[in-house]
Design an enzyme around this catalytic site. Structure first.
Site, PDB file in Angstrom:
ATOM      1  N   LYS A 127      -6.237   5.229   8.299  1.00 43.98           N
ATOM      2  CA  LYS A 127      -4.994   5.853   7.837  1.00 43.98           C
ATOM      3  C   LYS A 127      -5.079   7.380   7.859  1.00 43.98           C
ATOM      4  CE  LYS A 127      -3.438   1.927   5.068  1.00 43.98           C
ATOM      5  NZ  LYS A 127      -3.115   1.397   3.736  1.00 43.98           N
ATOM      6  N   SER A 180       0.792  -1.234   0.000  1.00 39.90           N
ATOM      7  CA  SER A 180       0.000   0.000   0.000  1.00 39.90           C
ATOM      8  C   SER A 180       0.822   1.281   0.000  1.00 39.90           C
ATOM      9  CB  SER A 180      -0.956   0.016   1.199  1.00 39.90           C
ATOM     10  OG  SER A 180      -0.255   0.087   2.416  1.00 39.90           O
TER      11      SER A 180
END
Length: 262
Positions: free
Chosen positions: A205, A156
């Site tokens: 996040k 990611s």
């Protein structure tokens, strides 16, 4: 039988099986993991005393601001997650309850999963380098890029690695800095031809990014809704689908131009 019981006693007897089931459920591990905001790392800076991105073979430039890759931390594949953990996670904005199979491959040991995640990270770094050099028109045979980031697995961070390489080699393309001095965070996988893909856990996040001082967050366009779900106040979301689009958006942000939004 119940005809000789008072109504309260009858209700109490009927409730006993339900209470017993709830008690068993509360003690039985459930097939979920609980995730929360993890660490972030500025790919323009250092990790454990080493530069995260090192480039040789061509001149590089000093950078300002930060390009911060973000992570989540999930309970391990063999960790016991009970009903209390699940209920707690559902009611907290800084936690997420996810099916275990959505986070970890079924039937794999913790060591196998760790090796898999490390392999994904290494492959992501290679692809991110190819995407950045291809975008800049640099010859991979003449430019050597080394990426170092310990204790992080998975693909990611690909987009942020690519942006970090672009920032160190080209800045904003006109002599300025790609970040404009801002603390910018984000997430997203990357392909060799520069396409940005979704990751997961973006709502957590964005919280990690806000905690570590970021004010701008680059998010794969398909995950805009997820990112907006628990978006910290004052955080600017920029949707991206390609590396070029991400660079163009950061250039526009620096110059006060029109920037895409979710």
């Amino acid at each position: 039988m119940f005809s000789s019981l008072t109504r309260p006693r009858a209700l109490a007897l009927c409730a006993l099986p339900v209470v017993a089931l709830l008690a068993v459920a509360g003690l039985t591990p459930l097939p979920y993991v609980v995730a929360q905001p993890g660490m972030t790392a500025d790919v323009l800076g250092k990790d454990q005393g080493r530069q995260i991105i090192t480039i040789s073979g061509v001149p590089t430039r000093e950078t300002e601001g930060a390009l911060r890759m973000t992570t989540i931390v999930a309970s391990g594949p063999s960790a016991e997650v009970g009903l209390g953990d699940v209920v707690d996670g559902w009611f907290r904005t800084d936690r997420a309850v996810l099916p275990r199979d959505a986070v970890y491959p079924a039937g794999k040991s913790e060591r196998e999963i760790e090796r898999h995640n490390v392999r994904d990270m290494e492959q992501s770094q290679d692809v991110a380098t190819r995407a950045a050099l291809g975008y800049l028109g640099e010859d991979p045979a003449k430019v050597k890029v080394s990426l170092h980031l310990a204790d992080v697995g998975g693909p990611s961070a690909g987009l942020l690695f690519s942006l970090g390489i672009v920032a160190k080699l080209d800045g904003d393309g006109t002599g300025g800095d790609l970040t404009g001095g801002r603390n910018i965070a984000g997430t997203g996988t990357i392909t060799a031809d520069g396409k940005v893909g979704p990751v997961g856990g973006v709502a957590l996040k964005t919280q990690a990014a806000e905690r570590d001082g970021a004010t701008v967050f680059l998010v794969p366009k398909d995950e805009c809704a997820d990112a907006q779900a628990e978006l910290p106040s004052g955080m600017q979301l920029i949707p991206v689908t390609t590396l070029k689009g991400a660079v163009d958006s950061l250039r526009a942000l620096e110059r006060g131009g029109k920037v895409p939004s979710c």
